[in-house]
Design an enzyme around this catalytic site. Structure first.
Site, PDB file in Angstrom:
ATOM      1  N   GLU A 164      42.018  50.691  46.799  1.00 10.48           N
ATOM      2  CA  GLU A 164      43.468  50.549  47.001  1.00 10.48           C
ATOM      3  C   GLU A 164      44.004  51.552  48.020  1.00 10.48           C
ATOM      4  O   GLU A 164      44.832  52.407  47.702  1.00 10.48           O
ATOM      5  CB  GLU A 164      44.221  50.708  45.674  1.00 10.48           C
ATOM      6  CG  GLU A 164      43.947  49.592  44.694  1.00 10.48           C
ATOM      7  CD  GLU A 164      44.850  49.627  43.458  1.00 10.48           C
ATOM      8  OE1 GLU A 164      45.408  50.700  43.164  1.00 10.48           O
ATOM      9  OE2 GLU A 164      44.978  48.594  42.792  1.00 10.48           O
ATOM     10  N   GLU A 316      40.496  43.334  40.124  1.00 12.99           N
ATOM     11  CA  GLU A 316      40.967  44.026  38.924  1.00 12.99           C
ATOM     12  C   GLU A 316      42.102  43.248  38.289  1.00 12.99           C
ATOM     13  O   GLU A 316      42.993  42.744  38.979  1.00 12.99           O
ATOM     14  CB  GLU A 316      41.538  45.402  39.275  1.00 12.99           C
ATOM     15  CG  GLU A 316      40.561  46.429  39.745  1.00 12.99           C
ATOM     16  CD  GLU A 316      41.281  47.750  40.048  1.00 12.99           C
ATOM     17  OE1 GLU A 316      42.382  47.990  39.515  1.00 12.99           O
ATOM     18  OE2 GLU A 316      40.739  48.531  40.834  1.00 12.99           O
TER      19      GLU A 316
HETATM   20  C1  GLA Z   1      44.464  50.225  40.078  1.00 12.35           C
HETATM   21  C2  GLA Z   1      43.238  51.054  40.356  1.00 12.35           C
HETATM   22  C3  GLA Z   1      42.411  51.318  39.142  1.00 12.35           C
HETATM   23  C4  GLA Z   1      43.270  51.609  37.955  1.00 12.35           C
HETATM   24  C5  GLA Z   1      44.211  50.465  37.743  1.00 12.35           C
HETATM   25  C6  GLA Z   1      45.071  50.624  36.531  1.00 12.35           C
HETATM   26  O1  GLA Z   1      44.336  48.900  40.302  1.00 12.35           O
HETATM   27  O2  GLA Z   1      42.445  50.534  41.381  1.00 12.35           O
HETATM   28  O3  GLA Z   1      41.575  52.411  39.422  1.00 12.35           O
HETATM   29  O4  GLA Z   1      43.990  52.787  38.168  1.00 12.35           O
HETATM   30  O5  GLA Z   1      45.061  50.394  38.847  1.00 12.35           O
HETATM   31  O6  GLA Z   1      45.967  49.570  36.401  1.00 12.35           O
END
Ligand code: GLA
Length: 666
Positions: A164, A316
């Site tokens: 991210e 995710e």
């Molecule tokens: C993001 C991050 C993860 C985690 C999630 C929690 O997507 O990439 O490492 O912190 O949020 O929602």
């Protein structure tokens, strides 16, 4: 230049090389938080749940390199072997989004600074400056060693670079790189001064060294400087990504590389980024309490698929609650399955979570995992395991197929950035909210939508929708004109075509060629609306914005403002196949208007007669039918089908229970 160009097809390894007929199912696995005995139990449960892919190492830098230059790979060697022996593929992450504390202590210049010059210290994550040469060197070194060690490992299926990307930096090293970036963009200071309009407020630059990132200032900052800083930030982060990508590619040219996007995140020109990825992936966390959570999901999925140009990866999602909203709700029974299958319907060939096992410590210990605190007997794991089984059953029929929209919604980050300047007329106008409102109207109308960049080839779409593109390049304007000339229908929302690529207002307040296209003779004034204020017309109620427009003679006025200062003036204009909507119609009115325009353009909903809470999505010749409601519902699905999830025959009609899903094959 993108004009009329279809994004180049991806060559080289892709998601299909990893899936091989299976939907990837699994998630981030952070075993370094657990004693090794737990790993064996993890693998047993993964197999029980049908997990076939885990992402390792996302935040492992301090574990892999506990001291500068040290390498501790033993634990990862054992894990790679464990996964290989269990038939679970590994997506290996470069750990560069969370540098170890020693890096910040020994090299404070690797830490980013905010607009006020404050340092972002270690103790959280993502405390790295994209511009820091030392950070980049250390990131490259650990990436190089990881890639050399595991690039040929039989468990490895894909590389996941960083995590991210989303940081900004206003510090000195970023300032130096910003100047370098600007020199490449403008060559001369004259060109930069012209693009930034520095004649205003005595801002003319005589030396490159005078230029800074837009740091804390007494009053409104120069819009050109702010816009270019956003472009620069996206480009610097992209440089960090491509540098690591190129390293891992060198060691494993046979494997695809990705980095995970945040949905509709403002900091990254994701069109440009997606071109640099082998697999486009996204993290998606709709709020289970949001009545429009499913539509938010649909929007992000449509956008990700459009960026990928084919199947994509849900990198995710949460199995239960997240822990970063004010109040964090779990997912009611069945909702996780429904939203996962919604992603598959819209082209996802991977359904993954953050994270496998819920942490007992650390900042995200109340964020759910596939195995929650309740353990394998908990409802969350039970539901996850059921879903894993179902995805395994439908994988072969689903993967690799493309799901396509009939309508293109145009979106561009540069326009978003330019329109967001603090000197705008209404702080209530938010690009992402306007985009969401228009997508929602089409989603509720049961239309299949893609997203496109305003310079992409719009040929495949009978209907092109522009919720708001405040700034448009000349090439984008050409592209819209060409779309209409070629027989396409176009509908544009307010504040479109106002500025050029430098955020210079076009003569007359809107690009003259667009004014002609929309049937606007004069755009006299913009009339933004306050909270609670609306603009009534003879057909619909407008919110957020209204405009004092004079129509050209040959334009037809489809709705007129009623009452107030704008009484009798045009609100919605139609000029042949082109529509201009000078306000944001209330949701039901926007839906009705777009449904009417779509019908005129020959675009039909995915299925006729669908109840509001039911969504239908085609993927290849499969038809996904999803009930987003808590009440059961009966839907007409003409023809004879087989539901791949239940194996039963479905003829003409289908009943779905609460959050029910059917995947119909003709
Ligand atoms: C993001 C991050 C993860 C985690 C999630 C929690 O997507 O990439 O490492 O912190 O949020 O929602």
């Amino acid at each position: 230049m993108r004009t009329g160009a279809t994004p180049a097809p991806r060559t080289g390894p892709g998601l299909g090389d990893v899936t091989r007929g299976r939907i990837l199912f699994g998630g981030d696995y952070n075993p370094e938080q657990w004693p090794e005995e737990t790993w064996t139990e993890d693998v047993r449960l993964m197999r029980e749940a049908g997990v076939n892919s885990v992402t390792l190492g996302v935040f492992s830098w301090s574990r892999l390199e506990p001291r500068p230059g040290a390498r501790e790979f033993g634990w990862l060697d054992r894990l790679m072997e464990l996964m290989h022996g269990s038939g679970i593929g590994v997506v290996l992450a470069t750990p560069t989004s969370s540098p170890p504390p020693w890096l910040g202590r020994l090299h404070p210049e690797t830490l980013p600074r905010d607009e006020d010059g404050r340092t972002e210290w270690w103790g959280g994550r993502q405390h790295f400056s994209h511009s820091s040469a030392v950070y980049r060197r250390h990131a490259a070194a650990i990436t190089e060693d990881l890639a050399a060690r595991y690039g040929g490992h039989p468990a490895l299926t894909m590389w996941h670079v960083n995590n991210e990307y989303c940081t900004y930096d206003w510090g000195d090293e970023a300032a130096a790189r910003f100047r370098h970036w600007l020199r490449r963009r403008y060559t001369t200071l004259d060109a930069l001064n012209s693009a930034w309009g520095t004649a205003f407020w005595s801002q003319g630059y005589g030396e490159w060294a005078e230029i800074l990132p837009p740091r804390h200032a007494h009053y409104l900052k120069n819009p050109g400087q702010v816009l270019d800083f956003k472009r620069f930030t996206s480009d610097m982060l992209l440089e960090c990504y491509t540098a690591e990508r190129d390293i891992v590619r060198r060691h494993s040219p046979h494997l695809p590389v990705t980095t995970n996007f945040m949905p509709l995140w403002s900091g990254q020109d994701a069109w440009r980024w997606a071109e640099q990825e082998d697999v486009v992936s996204v993290d998606l966390y709709p709020d289970p309490r949001d009545p429009f959570g499913a539509q938010h999901g649909a929007l992000v999925q449509d956008m990700t698929r459009s960026q990928a140009g084919g199947p994509w990866m849900l990198m995710e999602q949460a199995a239960g609650p997240v822990n970063w909203r004010g109040v964090n709700h779990p997912k009611p029974r069945g909702l996780g399955r429904l939203w996962s299958l919604q992603a598959v319907a819209r082209g996802a060939d991977a359904v993954c979570y953050f994270q496998w096992r819920q942490s007992r410590q650390g900042a995200e210990k109340f964020h759910s995992g596939m195995v929650g605190h309740a353990g394998p007997r908990g409802r969350t794991f039970q539901e996850v395991a059921r879903l894993g089984g179902e995805l395994a059953a439908i994988g072969r029929e689903v993967t690799g197929r493309h799901s396509r929209g009939d309508i293109a919604i145009l979106h561009d980050w540069h326009s978003w950035w330019a329109g967001a300047h603090e000197g705008r007329l209404s702080a209530r106008v938010d690009h992402a909210e306007v985009l969401t409102a228009w997508h929602r109207a089409l989603w509720q109308g049961h239309f299949a939508t893609d997203f496109a960049h305003p310079e992409h080839d719009l040929g495949p779409y009978a209907l092109v929708v522009v919720p708001q593109l405040y700034a448009l390049t000349d090439a984008a304007v050409d592209n819209l004109l060409a779309h209409v000339q070629d027989g396409g229908t176009l509908v544009c929302g307010f504040l479109t075509g106002v500025a050029d690529q430098d955020d210079r207002v076009r003569p007359g307040g809107m690009d003259p060629r667009l004014r002609e296209l929309f049937g606007i003779r004069t755009l006299h004034e913009w009339w933004p609306l306050d909270e609670g204020e609306s603009a009534d017309t003879d057909g619909l109620r407008g919110t957020l914005w209204s405009e004092e427009i004079e129509a050209a003679e040959d334009a037809s006025v489809e709705a007129r403002y009623k009452g107030g200062e704008l009484d009798g003036l045009p609100a919605v204009l139609r000029n042949g196949r082109v529509w201009y909507v000078s306000t944001l119609p209330e949701p039901h009115a926007l839906r009705a208007l777009l449904t009417r325009i779509a019908a005129g353009a020959g675009v039909r909903p995915v299925l006729d007669g669908l109840p509001d809470q039911v969504e239908a999505v085609r993927r290849g010749d499969l038809l996904f039918v999803l009930n987003h409601g808590r009440e059961s519902v009966t839907v007409k699905v003409p023809g004879t089908h087989r539901d791949l999830l239940t194996g039963t025959a479905v003829e003409d009609e289908l009943t779905l229970g609460r959050y029910g899903v059917a995947v119909l094959r003709p």
